[in-house]
Design an enzyme around this catalytic site. Structure first.
Site, PDB file in Angstrom:
ATOM      1  N   SER A 316       0.783  -1.227   0.000  1.00 33.00           N
ATOM      2  CA  SER A 316       0.000   0.000   0.000  1.00 33.00           C
ATOM      3  C   SER A 316       0.815   1.279   0.000  1.00 33.00           C
ATOM      4  O   SER A 316       0.277   2.344  -0.293  1.00 33.00           O
ATOM      5  CB  SER A 316      -0.944   0.017   1.212  1.00 33.00           C
ATOM      6  OG  SER A 316      -0.204  -0.092   2.415  1.00 33.00           O
ATOM      7  N   HIS A 344      -5.545  -4.688  -0.658  1.00 35.76           N
ATOM      8  CA  HIS A 344      -5.624  -3.687  -1.730  1.00 35.76           C
ATOM      9  C   HIS A 344      -5.816  -4.305  -3.109  1.00 35.76           C
ATOM     10  O   HIS A 344      -6.167  -3.600  -4.053  1.00 35.76           O
ATOM     11  CB  HIS A 344      -4.360  -2.830  -1.748  1.00 35.76           C
ATOM     12  CG  HIS A 344      -4.299  -1.825  -0.645  1.00 35.76           C
ATOM     13  ND1 HIS A 344      -4.771  -0.538  -0.775  1.00 35.76           N
ATOM     14  CD2 HIS A 344      -3.850  -1.927   0.627  1.00 35.76           C
ATOM     15  CE1 HIS A 344      -4.603   0.120   0.363  1.00 35.76           C
ATOM     16  NE2 HIS A 344      -4.038  -0.707   1.229  1.00 35.76           N
ATOM     17  N   LYS A 376     -12.143  -1.632   0.961  1.00 38.26           N
ATOM     18  CA  LYS A 376     -11.599  -0.901  -0.180  1.00 38.26           C
ATOM     19  C   LYS A 376     -12.481  -1.099  -1.419  1.00 38.26           C
ATOM     20  O   LYS A 376     -13.396  -0.323  -1.645  1.00 38.26           O
ATOM     21  CB  LYS A 376     -10.151  -1.324  -0.392  1.00 38.26           C
ATOM     22  CG  LYS A 376      -9.301  -0.985   0.852  1.00 38.26           C
ATOM     23  CD  LYS A 376      -7.963  -1.600   0.853  1.00 38.26           C
ATOM     24  CE  LYS A 376      -7.182  -1.185   2.095  1.00 38.26           C
ATOM     25  NZ  LYS A 376      -7.713  -1.765   3.350  1.00 38.26           N
TER      26      LYS A 376
END
Length: 559
Positions: A316, A344, A376
């Site tokens: 990230s 992610h 996310k």
């Protein structure tokens, strides 16, 4: 600085590309050279002994020496003058007390060490206004932000009552745009809220196991292509509370040096021995695994009970993608287990939005523990662990997060279910597929334009996390403030979250950002880059038109 280079066979290469006798640059691009052979002589398909089925290009251009020196000097000057002013304040010579603790704090025993106190007062407080800005809207393509001011050196903030509207959102993890307050997902969530209420008020093992939980986990297992899955109410705790349930004393954890704090905490809580390999570097990983097999545990030399490799799908802060085919090959070679954090990457990578496993076209069964979050790409909250049924059954009774934590809220579950069905096309539309494709196009376009402008950009060309290097401490706050003045919201990151000379702005791209919005953002980034002199790249990128793999593959030439 070459990261993660190296073939399992030991032959040199640059970021997975077979160079057929020519030298690759350290940042992973193929250098243009006189008399270059045609494309057929520089094949991507020979990479990594055939482990990769697609191009794998990552850029980590080295920090220019002058920039590195000036960055160290900048931190040195800040530190030197901070201590000097503290000394002058002590002797009542310095009368400015902005960087001192408030009077009401001085009667308390310090909660943290002297240097942390010093760093907070003299460095962090200067740019504290760059973080924790309160939003008052959905984190979509544009957001509304509450205006605030500080009259005491950023120790406290006061709200003016004004709302700054229509700020372009380049910082949220809303990769597929499912964090929204309109449409079928909102309607489905509202219906579940009216039926189940907001909270569950119990753990899964007591009175908190709903039919919605069972539906979600069955859908997740099908979506990921595994036998079973288990959901959790918090993504961070999914890592920090499950790793201690999987390994303990007498076990070895081999962890990437840039793994997330939740993985680091989970590894430390487990009591297992931890060894760190260089970021995405397969030679470093293999050396640790080989040494672990050969030497065993310290002192006793007994074999390790378990060896667990821990990596992330997308890192990230770096924007890099794990070299999963090589990691799996090493895992099999050295008979170890693999824990993959797809926080992610799930939803954001792969033709079907199924993460890094899908991105590389691999078999999900080759990953022993698949972890991901719903915070996310799915626009919700919580996390999951997926894998073999035996693994999930074990975690249901041994994971602290499963046994003691309150289960997921029903409206949140419905948001996840609706998002997963949309990605899979089970909602009767092609919206999910369209958003996955749009996100990929946005990533390639945005990264390409930033590189053309002359910025140093880290990470993989397919990663939605786009770090733009700032380096110097004064430019961290300056970049965030200048972008906000131009109605662009970005995240800026500095030490200790990054290495001291690698401060950066981190853009997170979304499928709901149109080309028009991206062009506006790029125009403003370009202006701020000129204003703050951020265009550090020493390489000029030229489109490489004869390569059919990807329109954003480049040759690199020195200026």
């Amino acid at each position: 600085m070459e990261r993660g280079a190296g073939k399992l066979s030991g032959e040199p290469r640059a970021n997975g590309c077979s160079l057929t006798g020519h030298h690759g640059l350290k940042n992973g691009y193929v250098r243009g050279f006189p008399g270059a052979e045609p494309h057929g002589q520089l094949p991507h398909i020979a990479q990594n002994g055939g482990l990769y089925k697609r191009p794998f290009n990552e850029a980590f251009e080295e920090t220019p020496m002058l920039v590195a020196v000036l960055t160290y000097v900048g931190y040195g000057v800040l530190t030197l003058f901070g201590y000097l002013r503290d000394f002058l304040r002590h002797w009542k010579i310095e009368h400015c007390h902005n960087a001192t603790e408030r009077e009401e704090q001085k009667d308390f025993v310090p909660l943290y060490q002297d240097f942390e106190n010093f760093y907070t007062r003299n460095l962090y407080m200067r740019i504290r206004d760059s973080w924790s800005r309160p939003l008052c809207s959905v984190p979509g393509a544009k957001v509304d932000i509450l205006e605030r001011v500080s009259h005491d050196y950023n120790w406290t903030f006061k709200y003016t009552g004004k709302v700054i509207k229509d700020i372009i959102n380049m910082g949220s993890y809303n990769y597929l745009g499912f964090a929204e307050n309109t449409g079928v997902r909102k309607d489905a969530v509202a219906e579940v809220l009216s039926q189940y209420g907001c909270g569950v008020c119990s753990t899964r093992q007591e009175m908190g196991n709903l039919d919605k939980h069972e539906e979600l986990e069955a859908l997740l297992a099908r979506y990921l292509g595994v036998e079973s899955a288990l959901s959790y109410g918090m993504g961070f705790a999914t890592n920090s509370m499950n790793i201690p349930a999987l390994v303990g004393k007498g076990c070895l954890i081999v962890s990437d040096e840039l793994n997330h704090a939740s993985l680091i905490l989970g590894a430390r809580l487990s009591g297992a021995t931890i060894r760190i390999f260089k970021h995405n570097n397969m030679q470093s990983l293999e050396k640790l695994l080989k040494d672990a097999i050969v030497h065993g545990q310290p002192r006793t030399r007994r074999p390790w009970k378990k060896i667990l490799i821990i990596v992330e799908g997308i890192f990230s802060m770096e924007g890099s993608i794990v070299r999963l085919p090589e990691v799996i090959a090493l895992k099999k070679k050295y008979k170890s287990y693999l824990y993959l954090d797809e926080a992610h990457s799930i939803g954001a990578l792969g033709l079907n939005g199924r993460g890094v496993v899908d991105y590389f076209g691999l078999d999900p069964e080759d990953v022993d523990i698949m972890m991901g979050t719903f915070t996310k790409a799915f626009g919700a909250a919580g996390g999951y662990i997926a894998g073999k049924k035996e693994l999930i059954d074990y975690l249901r009774v041994h994971s602290h997060s499963a046994v003691y934590a309150t289960s997921l809220s029903p409206p949140v579950i419905e948001q996840i279910i609706a998002s997963v069905k949309c990605i899979m096309g089970e909602d009767g539309t092609t919206l999910g597929k369209q958003r996955i494709q749009q996100l990929a196009e946005n990533i390639r376009y945005f990264r390409r334009r930033l590189k053309e402008m002359g910025f140093i950009i880290y990470g993989n060309e397919d990663s939605p996390v786009v770090p733009l290097m700032l380096y110097m401490p004064a430019k961290i706050g300056a970049f965030g403030r200048e972008m906000l003045k131009r109605h662009i919201a970005v995240v800026v990151v500095g030490f200790p979250a990054t290495p001291i000379i690698e401060s950066r702005a981190r853009f997170c791209l979304s499928a709901v950002l149109t080309k028009e919005i991206l062009d506006i953002a790029l125009k403003e980034v370009n202006e701020v880059g000129d204003l703050l002199q951020l265009k550090y790249s020493r390489h000029r990128l030229v489109p490489l038109l004869d390569r059919p793999f990807d329109e954003t593959t480049y040759e690199e030439t020195e200026d």
